[in-house]
Design a protein around this motif. Sequence first.
Motif, PDB file in Angstrom:
ATOM      1  N   GLN B  85      77.816  41.844  35.762  1.00  0.00           N
ATOM      2  CA  GLN B  85      78.564  41.847  34.470  1.00  0.00           C
ATOM      3  C   GLN B  85      79.715  40.633  34.331  1.00  0.00           C
ATOM      4  N   GLN B  86      80.478  40.574  35.298  1.00  0.00           N
ATOM      5  CA  GLN B  86      81.415  39.480  35.314  1.00  0.00           C
ATOM      6  C   GLN B  86      80.926  38.318  35.595  1.00  0.00           C
ATOM      7  N   PHE B  87      79.599  37.920  35.592  1.00  0.00           N
ATOM      8  CA  PHE B  87      79.214  36.451  35.991  1.00  0.00           C
ATOM      9  C   PHE B  87      79.274  36.134  37.543  1.00  0.00           C
ATOM     10  N   ASN B  88      80.367  36.462  38.138  1.00  0.00           N
ATOM     11  CA  ASN B  88      80.474  36.013  39.503  1.00  0.00           C
ATOM     12  C   ASN B  88      80.106  34.618  39.860  1.00  0.00           C
ATOM     13  N   LEU B  89      80.684  33.632  38.849  1.00  0.00           N
ATOM     14  CA  LEU B  89      80.608  32.355  39.181  1.00  0.00           C
ATOM     15  C   LEU B  89      81.759  31.967  39.939  1.00  0.00           C
ATOM     16  N   VAL B  90      81.560  30.727  40.661  1.00  0.00           N
ATOM     17  CA  VAL B  90      82.796  30.091  41.246  1.00  0.00           C
ATOM     18  C   VAL B  90      83.302  29.259  40.245  1.00  0.00           C
ATOM     19  N   GLY B  91      84.458  29.626  39.623  1.00  0.00           N
ATOM     20  CA  GLY B  91      85.100  29.097  38.465  1.00  0.00           C
ATOM     21  C   GLY B  91      85.671  27.529  38.661  1.00  0.00           C
ATOM     22  N   ARG B  92      85.953  27.289  39.968  1.00  0.00           N
ATOM     23  CA  ARG B  92      86.453  25.990  40.065  1.00  0.00           C
ATOM     24  C   ARG B  92      85.249  24.778  40.367  1.00  0.00           C
ATOM     25  N   LEU B  93      84.261  25.334  40.675  1.00  0.00           N
ATOM     26  CA  LEU B  93      83.213  24.550  40.987  1.00  0.00           C
ATOM     27  C   LEU B  93      82.217  24.008  39.606  1.00  0.00           C
ATOM     28  N   ASP B  94      81.583  22.885  39.635  1.00  0.00           N
ATOM     29  CA  ASP B  94      80.981  22.727  38.527  1.00  0.00           C
ATOM     30  C   ASP B  94      79.619  23.341  38.120  1.00  0.00           C
ATOM     31  N   VAL B  95      79.313  23.117  36.959  1.00  0.00           N
ATOM     32  CA  VAL B  95      77.967  24.346  36.843  1.00  0.00           C
ATOM     33  C   VAL B  95      76.842  23.878  37.613  1.00  0.00           C
ATOM     34  N   LEU B  96      76.680  22.920  37.837  1.00  0.00           N
ATOM     35  CA  LEU B  96      75.468  22.346  38.805  1.00  0.00           C
ATOM     36  C   LEU B  96      75.464  22.996  40.011  1.00  0.00           C
ATOM     37  N   THR B  97      76.713  22.819  40.663  1.00  0.00           N
ATOM     38  CA  THR B  97      76.730  23.421  42.097  1.00  0.00           C
ATOM     39  C   THR B  97      76.611  24.871  41.771  1.00  0.00           C
ATOM     40  N   ASN B  98      77.369  25.529  41.054  1.00  0.00           N
ATOM     41  CA  ASN B  98      77.004  27.103  40.867  1.00  0.00           C
ATOM     42  C   ASN B  98      75.630  27.290  40.559  1.00  0.00           C
ATOM     43  N   LEU B 145      83.845  27.430  30.665  1.00  0.00           N
ATOM     44  CA  LEU B 145      82.912  27.637  29.807  1.00  0.00           C
ATOM     45  C   LEU B 145      82.968  29.133  29.028  1.00  0.00           C
ATOM     46  N   SER B 146      82.309  29.557  27.865  1.00  0.00           N
ATOM     47  CA  SER B 146      82.567  30.591  27.377  1.00  0.00           C
ATOM     48  C   SER B 146      81.858  31.576  28.010  1.00  0.00           C
ATOM     49  N   GLY B 147      82.047  32.945  27.625  1.00  0.00           N
ATOM     50  CA  GLY B 147      81.469  34.271  28.369  1.00  0.00           C
ATOM     51  C   GLY B 147      79.927  34.004  28.568  1.00  0.00           C
ATOM     52  N   GLY B 148      79.399  33.746  27.242  1.00  0.00           N
ATOM     53  CA  GLY B 148      77.954  33.902  26.936  1.00  0.00           C
ATOM     54  C   GLY B 148      77.327  32.375  27.876  1.00  0.00           C
ATOM     55  N   GLN B 149      77.937  31.284  27.815  1.00  0.00           N
ATOM     56  CA  GLN B 149      77.517  30.298  28.491  1.00  0.00           C
ATOM     57  C   GLN B 149      77.608  30.677  29.882  1.00  0.00           C
ATOM     58  N   GLN B 150      78.592  31.175  30.586  1.00  0.00           N
ATOM     59  CA  GLN B 150      78.702  31.425  31.856  1.00  0.00           C
ATOM     60  C   GLN B 150      77.668  32.391  32.154  1.00  0.00           C
ATOM     61  N   GLN B 151      77.364  33.313  31.512  1.00  0.00           N
ATOM     62  CA  GLN B 151      76.264  34.355  32.077  1.00  0.00           C
ATOM     63  C   GLN B 151      74.933  33.582  31.907  1.00  0.00           C
ATOM     64  N   ARG B 152      74.678  32.713  31.171  1.00  0.00           N
ATOM     65  CA  ARG B 152      73.581  31.711  31.338  1.00  0.00           C
ATOM     66  C   ARG B 152      73.514  31.178  32.347  1.00  0.00           C
ATOM     67  N   VAL B 153      74.681  30.547  32.955  1.00  0.00           N
ATOM     68  CA  VAL B 153      74.803  29.746  34.049  1.00  0.00           C
ATOM     69  C   VAL B 153      74.236  30.631  35.185  1.00  0.00           C
ATOM     70  N   ALA B 154      74.707  31.899  35.243  1.00  0.00           N
ATOM     71  CA  ALA B 154      74.532  32.959  36.392  1.00  0.00           C
ATOM     72  C   ALA B 154      73.190  33.454  36.418  1.00  0.00           C
ATOM     73  N   ILE B 155      72.460  33.380  35.005  1.00  0.00           N
ATOM     74  CA  ILE B 155      70.977  33.606  35.071  1.00  0.00           C
ATOM     75  C   ILE B 155      70.226  32.181  35.513  1.00  0.00           C
ATOM     76  N   ALA B 156      70.792  31.265  35.353  1.00  0.00           N
ATOM     77  CA  ALA B 156      70.088  29.942  35.795  1.00  0.00           C
ATOM     78  C   ALA B 156      70.154  30.008  37.421  1.00  0.00           C
ATOM     79  N   ARG B 157      71.268  30.435  37.827  1.00  0.00           N
ATOM     80  CA  ARG B 157      71.539  30.355  39.228  1.00  0.00           C
ATOM     81  C   ARG B 157      70.539  31.503  39.997  1.00  0.00           C
ATOM     82  N   ALA B 158      70.250  32.779  39.374  1.00  0.00           N
ATOM     83  CA  ALA B 158      69.302  33.630  39.698  1.00  0.00           C
ATOM     84  C   ALA B 158      67.618  33.255  39.444  1.00  0.00           C
ATOM     85  N   LEU B 159      67.504  32.365  38.616  1.00  0.00           N
ATOM     86  CA  LEU B 159      66.311  31.813  38.489  1.00  0.00           C
ATOM     87  C   LEU B 159      65.860  30.950  39.529  1.00  0.00           C
TER      88      LEU B 159
END
Lengths: 287, 271
Positions: B85-98, B145-159
Amino acid sequence: MSPLRRIAVANADALRARHSDLFDGVLARRLTAIAVVVVLAALAALAVWRLDVSLARFGSGLVQIANIVGAMFPPTPGTHLVVFLHALAETLAIAFLGTLIAAAIAFPLGLLAAKNVIPNVFAHFAVRRLLDTVRGVDVLIWALIFINVVGLGPFAGILAIAASDTGSFGKLFSEAIENADRKPVEGVVAAGGSALHAVRYGLVPQVVPVIASQVLYYFESNTRSATIIGIVGAGGIGLHLAEQIRVLEWGQVAFLVLLILVTVAVIDWVSGRLRFAIIGRSTVGAG
Amino acid sequence: MLVVEGLTRRFGNLHAVSGASFAVERGAFVGVIGPSGAGKSTLLRMINRLVDPSAGRIRFDGQDVTALTGSDLRRWRRRAAMIFQQFNLVGRLDVLTNVLMGRIATVPAWRSLAGLWPDDDKLVALSALEQFDIAPLAARRAEHLSGGQQQRVAIARALVQEPEIILADEPIASLDPRNTRVVMDALLRINKHFGITVLCNLHSLDIARAYCDRLIGMAAGRIVFDGAPVALTDALARDIYGLDSDQVLDGAARAPQPDLPEAALGEAAAA
């Protein structure tokens, strides 16, 4: 091979071209990292050479250490048990009062030094430089100064710890305050609160756990510091420790060291319990 | 196929999940619905083994997931990707590393710990980001990133984990309606396009009905419904959600009415 990987492989060149910035800079970044490591290693080597750090000398000294450790057994209070315990209590009192006074002075200073409390650049710049200056002088130097001001004894020790830690606490508190979340403050201000209300209800509840754990840690650390400043004559168990080392009573030195060790361990245990009580277990557990 | 048998989790005296049993076919899009505190999150977290079951078994293609430890457990987690729900990304790291975090169970430890990700994996990560139109953000810090973008990053991580099942725990609960669509569409695309099974916790019954092939309804830790969305009548939904049902069975006709006593209204008018 997963469908995603198939797509990635099929479009590898196109992907690479579209995101060349993510692939090209890598070598340069890696070389920079290596260069930093090399420079640090060279600096360390230079320091070792200039400071005459000699493993050979350390090796021959090891024999001496073995002799001293041998002489430490068995640890014994000799005939001074009551005197030692009294001095230990004095050390604890010095650390306690010193930490308490430092925290009390540093709290308002920490607020004044925090950018999100005092937006005025000059005000918090002045407070910060003041704290830097106080902190820049080590506790041992403060002890020597205060011995000349109020004479030998525990009072000088209390003042030394209070002075030196006011500087440290001021910096730590102001940083904790600056790291606090802005949203609760906004909530208080939006409800019609004054700047003072914003600090009292928006910031303070957030920083109290941090400040409490810092103060408790410093109490423990100051118990050890109080030992050191005792050596220069500012009261407490350090005085006896220095004396026993001078007269080569290693058994009694060992006893004193063990006494301090046990005391610090007890403080650590108690402050751990206190910290949990203040923070509340819920924030530490799974929540 | 994912098979859950009598799965139970107790927290002290609280039965978060009790005796949950169901099977999910490969390629299905299953929604788990129910009010807050029904045990949906605990159920999903048990399947990834973030929470250990108190009793019961989870099997995947015949393998006993509940018994896994150490590197076997890590391999299983790679196959059962989580979305939070809260995306659980590492905020201080760039999107690619996430997103590359999705390769962490597969890439040799010395490489991942030193940050020397193989180019192949970077390509896979970028390809995943392109799937969701966020590749241009690859070098940005995730926290910007915005919430929607962060969740898409999280989905990319899952994929990028190349998983066999995706466990999405309230993936849209922190998002606005537009991003809700974007994120649910992304999950649907993963499901249809890549054939990955999706098990998704949802608050909103409307969304669940629109996207899922099958719904599992939970109330007070028990499974109380399991079937096609059309089989879930309003009466059954009311049973699942209890008093909350009017808020969940949304639509303009059922907009919540203010519940103010007459006296309070009078005072407000006078003031």
